[in-house]
Design a protein around this motif. Structure first.
Motif, PDB file in Angstrom:
ATOM      1  N   LYS A  57      73.066  73.587 -14.902  1.00  0.00           N
ATOM      2  CA  LYS A  57      71.811  72.851 -14.833  1.00  0.00           C
ATOM      3  C   LYS A  57      72.089  71.351 -14.723  1.00  0.00           C
ATOM      4  CE  LYS A  57      69.158  76.285 -17.424  1.00  0.00           C
ATOM      5  NZ  LYS A  57      68.451  76.743 -16.200  1.00  0.00           N
ATOM      6  N   CYS A  58      71.038  70.605 -14.531  1.00  0.00           N
ATOM      7  CA  CYS A  58      71.092  69.146 -14.584  1.00  0.00           C
ATOM      8  C   CYS A  58      69.964  68.694 -15.501  1.00  0.00           C
ATOM      9  CB  CYS A  58      70.928  68.540 -13.196  1.00  0.00           C
ATOM     10  SG  CYS A  58      70.846  66.733 -13.190  1.00  0.00           S
ATOM     11  N   PHE A  59      70.313  68.162 -16.661  1.00  0.00           N
ATOM     12  CA  PHE A  59      69.298  67.680 -17.605  1.00  0.00           C
ATOM     13  C   PHE A  59      68.867  66.255 -17.286  1.00  0.00           C
ATOM     14  CE2 PHE A  59      71.995  70.491 -20.452  1.00  0.00           C
ATOM     15  CZ  PHE A  59      71.204  71.610 -20.260  1.00  0.00           C
ATOM     16  N   GLY A  60      69.794  65.466 -16.779  1.00  0.00           N
ATOM     17  CA  GLY A  60      69.513  64.079 -16.444  1.00  0.00           C
ATOM     18  C   GLY A  60      70.557  63.567 -15.478  1.00  0.00           C
ATOM     19  N   PHE A  61      70.274  62.442 -14.830  1.00  0.00           N
ATOM     20  CA  PHE A  61      71.232  61.870 -13.884  1.00  0.00           C
ATOM     21  C   PHE A  61      71.177  60.352 -13.958  1.00  0.00           C
ATOM     22  CE2 PHE A  61      67.236  62.501 -11.681  1.00  0.00           C
ATOM     23  CZ  PHE A  61      67.059  61.337 -10.936  1.00  0.00           C
ATOM     24  N   HIS A  62      72.329  59.733 -13.693  1.00  0.00           N
ATOM     25  CA  HIS A  62      72.408  58.279 -13.682  1.00  0.00           C
ATOM     26  C   HIS A  62      71.935  57.746 -12.340  1.00  0.00           C
ATOM     27  CE1 HIS A  62      75.354  57.604 -17.274  1.00  0.00           C
ATOM     28  NE2 HIS A  62      74.362  58.430 -17.558  1.00  0.00           N
ATOM     29  N   MET A  63      71.288  56.603 -12.402  1.00  0.00           N
ATOM     30  CA  MET A  63      70.677  56.004 -11.219  1.00  0.00           C
ATOM     31  C   MET A  63      70.586  54.500 -11.424  1.00  0.00           C
ATOM     32  SD  MET A  63      66.632  56.665 -11.915  1.00  0.00           S
ATOM     33  CE  MET A  63      66.250  55.295 -10.823  1.00  0.00           C
ATOM     34  N   PRO A  64      70.425  53.721 -10.359  1.00  0.00           N
ATOM     35  CA  PRO A  64      70.355  52.271 -10.518  1.00  0.00           C
ATOM     36  C   PRO A  64      69.034  51.822 -11.140  1.00  0.00           C
ATOM     37  CG  PRO A  64      70.757  52.898  -8.218  1.00  0.00           C
ATOM     38  CD  PRO A  64      70.390  54.134  -8.950  1.00  0.00           C
ATOM     39  N   LEU A  65      69.091  50.812 -11.972  1.00  0.00           N
ATOM     40  CA  LEU A  65      67.867  50.212 -12.487  1.00  0.00           C
ATOM     41  C   LEU A  65      67.000  49.701 -11.346  1.00  0.00           C
ATOM     42  CD1 LEU A  65      66.165  49.194 -14.892  1.00  0.00           C
ATOM     43  CD2 LEU A  65      67.522  47.078 -14.817  1.00  0.00           C
ATOM     44  N   ALA A  66      67.645  49.132 -10.321  1.00  0.00           N
ATOM     45  CA  ALA A  66      66.889  48.617  -9.172  1.00  0.00           C
ATOM     46  C   ALA A  66      66.114  49.734  -8.486  1.00  0.00           C
ATOM     47  CB  ALA A  66      67.835  47.946  -8.176  1.00  0.00           C
ATOM     48  N   GLY A  67      66.677  50.945  -8.481  1.00  0.00           N
ATOM     49  CA  GLY A  67      65.983  52.074  -7.877  1.00  0.00           C
ATOM     50  C   GLY A  67      64.752  52.467  -8.661  1.00  0.00           C
ATOM     51  N   LEU A  68      64.848  52.366  -9.979  1.00  0.00           N
ATOM     52  CA  LEU A  68      63.692  52.678 -10.821  1.00  0.00           C
ATOM     53  C   LEU A  68      62.563  51.685 -10.567  1.00  0.00           C
ATOM     54  CD1 LEU A  68      62.751  54.552 -13.166  1.00  0.00           C
ATOM     55  CD2 LEU A  68      63.513  52.738 -14.718  1.00  0.00           C
ATOM     56  N   VAL A  69      62.932  50.439 -10.289  1.00  0.00           N
ATOM     57  CA  VAL A  69      61.939  49.391 -10.076  1.00  0.00           C
ATOM     58  C   VAL A  69      61.333  49.465  -8.674  1.00  0.00           C
ATOM     59  CG1 VAL A  69      61.612  46.888  -9.902  1.00  0.00           C
ATOM     60  CG2 VAL A  69      63.004  47.851 -11.754  1.00  0.00           C
ATOM     61  N   SER A  70      62.193  49.614  -7.654  1.00  0.00           N
ATOM     62  CA  SER A  70      61.721  49.485  -6.275  1.00  0.00           C
ATOM     63  C   SER A  70      61.475  50.809  -5.565  1.00  0.00           C
ATOM     64  CB  SER A  70      62.724  48.658  -5.460  1.00  0.00           C
ATOM     65  OG  SER A  70      63.992  49.316  -5.423  1.00  0.00           O
ATOM     66  N   TRP A 104      66.718  40.275 -21.486  1.00  0.00           N
ATOM     67  CA  TRP A 104      66.822  41.651 -21.957  1.00  0.00           C
ATOM     68  C   TRP A 104      65.451  42.264 -22.232  1.00  0.00           C
ATOM     69  CZ3 TRP A 104      71.151  43.808 -20.801  1.00  0.00           C
ATOM     70  CH2 TRP A 104      72.294  43.012 -20.673  1.00  0.00           C
ATOM     71  N   ARG A 105      64.509  41.454 -22.637  1.00  0.00           N
ATOM     72  CA  ARG A 105      63.146  41.954 -22.780  1.00  0.00           C
ATOM     73  C   ARG A 105      62.579  42.319 -21.398  1.00  0.00           C
ATOM     74  NH1 ARG A 105      60.814  41.776 -27.557  1.00  0.00           N
ATOM     75  NH2 ARG A 105      58.757  41.980 -26.590  1.00  0.00           N
ATOM     76  N   GLY A 106      62.921  41.522 -20.406  1.00  0.00           N
ATOM     77  CA  GLY A 106      62.496  41.840 -19.052  1.00  0.00           C
ATOM     78  C   GLY A 106      63.065  43.162 -18.570  1.00  0.00           C
ATOM     79  N   LEU A 107      64.301  43.444 -18.946  1.00  0.00           N
ATOM     80  CA  LEU A 107      64.900  44.733 -18.595  1.00  0.00           C
ATOM     81  C   LEU A 107      64.120  45.872 -19.256  1.00  0.00           C
ATOM     82  CD1 LEU A 107      68.714  45.448 -18.471  1.00  0.00           C
ATOM     83  CD2 LEU A 107      67.101  47.173 -19.273  1.00  0.00           C
ATOM     84  N   ALA A 112      60.010  50.329 -19.021  1.00  0.00           N
ATOM     85  CA  ALA A 112      58.684  50.807 -19.402  1.00  0.00           C
ATOM     86  C   ALA A 112      57.840  51.125 -18.171  1.00  0.00           C
ATOM     87  CB  ALA A 112      57.982  49.770 -20.270  1.00  0.00           C
ATOM     88  N   LYS A 113      57.918  50.274 -17.168  1.00  0.00           N
ATOM     89  CA  LYS A 113      57.156  50.520 -15.942  1.00  0.00           C
ATOM     90  C   LYS A 113      57.638  51.795 -15.261  1.00  0.00           C
ATOM     91  CE  LYS A 113      55.510  48.243 -11.751  1.00  0.00           C
ATOM     92  NZ  LYS A 113      55.549  46.989 -10.953  1.00  0.00           N
ATOM     93  N   GLY A 114      58.956  51.981 -15.219  1.00  0.00           N
ATOM     94  CA  GLY A 114      59.497  53.206 -14.647  1.00  0.00           C
ATOM     95  C   GLY A 114      59.107  54.430 -15.445  1.00  0.00           C
ATOM     96  N   PRO A 143      71.027  42.421 -27.362  1.00  0.00           N
ATOM     97  CA  PRO A 143      70.308  42.912 -26.191  1.00  0.00           C
ATOM     98  C   PRO A 143      69.660  44.276 -26.401  1.00  0.00           C
ATOM     99  CG  PRO A 143      72.340  41.876 -25.486  1.00  0.00           C
ATOM    100  CD  PRO A 143      72.374  41.914 -26.992  1.00  0.00           C
ATOM    101  N   ILE A 144      70.343  45.211 -27.047  1.00  0.00           N
ATOM    102  CA  ILE A 144      69.813  46.563 -27.188  1.00  0.00           C
ATOM    103  C   ILE A 144      68.467  46.560 -27.923  1.00  0.00           C
ATOM    104  CG2 ILE A 144      71.030  47.118 -29.345  1.00  0.00           C
ATOM    105  CD1 ILE A 144      70.548  49.490 -26.336  1.00  0.00           C
ATOM    106  N   ASP A 145      68.345  45.693 -28.919  1.00  0.00           N
ATOM    107  CA  ASP A 145      67.093  45.636 -29.678  1.00  0.00           C
ATOM    108  C   ASP A 145      65.967  45.052 -28.839  1.00  0.00           C
ATOM    109  OD1 ASP A 145      68.272  46.704 -32.059  1.00  0.00           O
ATOM    110  OD2 ASP A 145      69.228  44.756 -32.353  1.00  0.00           O
ATOM    111  N   HIS A 146      66.279  44.061 -28.015  1.00  0.00           N
ATOM    112  CA  HIS A 146      65.264  43.495 -27.127  1.00  0.00           C
ATOM    113  C   HIS A 146      64.825  44.513 -26.075  1.00  0.00           C
ATOM    114  CE1 HIS A 146      65.512  39.568 -28.885  1.00  0.00           C
ATOM    115  NE2 HIS A 146      66.800  39.439 -28.601  1.00  0.00           N
TER     116      HIS A 146
END
Length: 252
Positions: A57-70, A104-107, A112-114, A143-146
């Motif tokens: 199976k595939c439970f999850g996959f890695h992908m670019p943050l830019a891809g999540l945004v655009s 980091w808050r922007g990240l 959240a939008k994704g 950064p992780i907390d932000h």
């Protein structure tokens, strides 16, 4: 309870063809593959067929943050094709990173939008950490907390214990801090700091992390599977086998 165990395919990227690895991983006892881009990019349907043929199976996959945004819809469709639940951005380059809380808050806000887009299809977004998220900024915050404060409760977490140790932080403390957010646990192990062989990474159980002590903390999280990974193994099959065998000795 025994967790399903996935194998992060990045671990054996230097030993193609990748799809030929699937039956071997299944024979070792793995339940799933966690791929990274570009492993699935050329033909997600063929990748899914190879998973199905191997009984994985595939439970999850890695992908670019830019891809999540655009391109969120593109990656949502890939998730649906692979049968995955979690879209997992894992990284921002050193050139992109800024030593400010605002960056980091922007990240986190991007995640959240994704998450909103993915959630409409029954999917979730989880951040995957490296070491830099746990290194304090000049103002002393992390950064992780932000990221998670700005992202909100809906943004999930695939915690990488090995990178936390490399950052000088404590995986036990972070497992407890983010217990309600953690949906996957990566049992990456590190050799003693300064080790050069295999870039200092090792099979789960062969390094310096006390996994047995962390097991009760695993069970207190929301994690529904475990993932093995090694960034640069000399022998991927030895790494994969030794890691899953160790997890089984822990009744994971």
């Amino acid at each position: 309870m025994a967790y399903p165990i996935a194998y992060q395919l990045y671990s054996s990227r230097n030993f193609p063809p990748l799809l030929d690895q699937f039956p071997k991983l299944k024979a070792m006892g793995y339940d799933a593959i966690e791929p990274w881009l570009p492993a699935y990019e050329e033909d997600p349907e063929a990748f899914r067929r190879a998973l199905d043929d191997a009984g994985l199976k595939c439970f999850g996959f890695h992908m670019p943050l830019a891809g999540l945004v655009s391109e969120p819809q593109r990656f949502i469709e890939i998730a649906q094709t692979l049968g995955a639940t979690y879209l997992i951005p894992p990284y921002v380059t050193a050139e992109e990173r800024q030593p400010t809380a605002g960056y980091w808050r922007g990240l986190g806000e991007k995640l959240a939008k994704g998450t909103e887009a993915a959630g409409r299809h029954g999917l979730a977004v989880a951040w995957h950490n490296h070491d830099f998220e746990f290194v304090p900024l000049p103002d002393g915050t992390r950064p992780i907390d932000h990221i998670f404060d700005a992202g909100g409760d809906a943004v999930k977490f695939e915690i990488d214990c090995g990178w936390i140790v490399r950052a000088g932080a404590d995986p036990a403390a972070e497992l407890q801090r983010f217990a309600d957010r953690i949906v996957a646990i990566q049992t990456k192990d590190t050799a003693p700091l300064g080790t050069k062989e295999d870039d200092g990474w090792t099979a789960t159980g062969d390094g310096i992390i006390n996994w047995a002590a962390l097991v009760p903390l695993f069970r207190a999280t929301k994690a529904d599977h475990i993932v093995t990974e090694h960034d640069n193994p000399t022998d991927w099959q030895s790494f994969a086998r030794r890691s899953i065998d160790h997890l089984k000795t822990l009744a994971l």
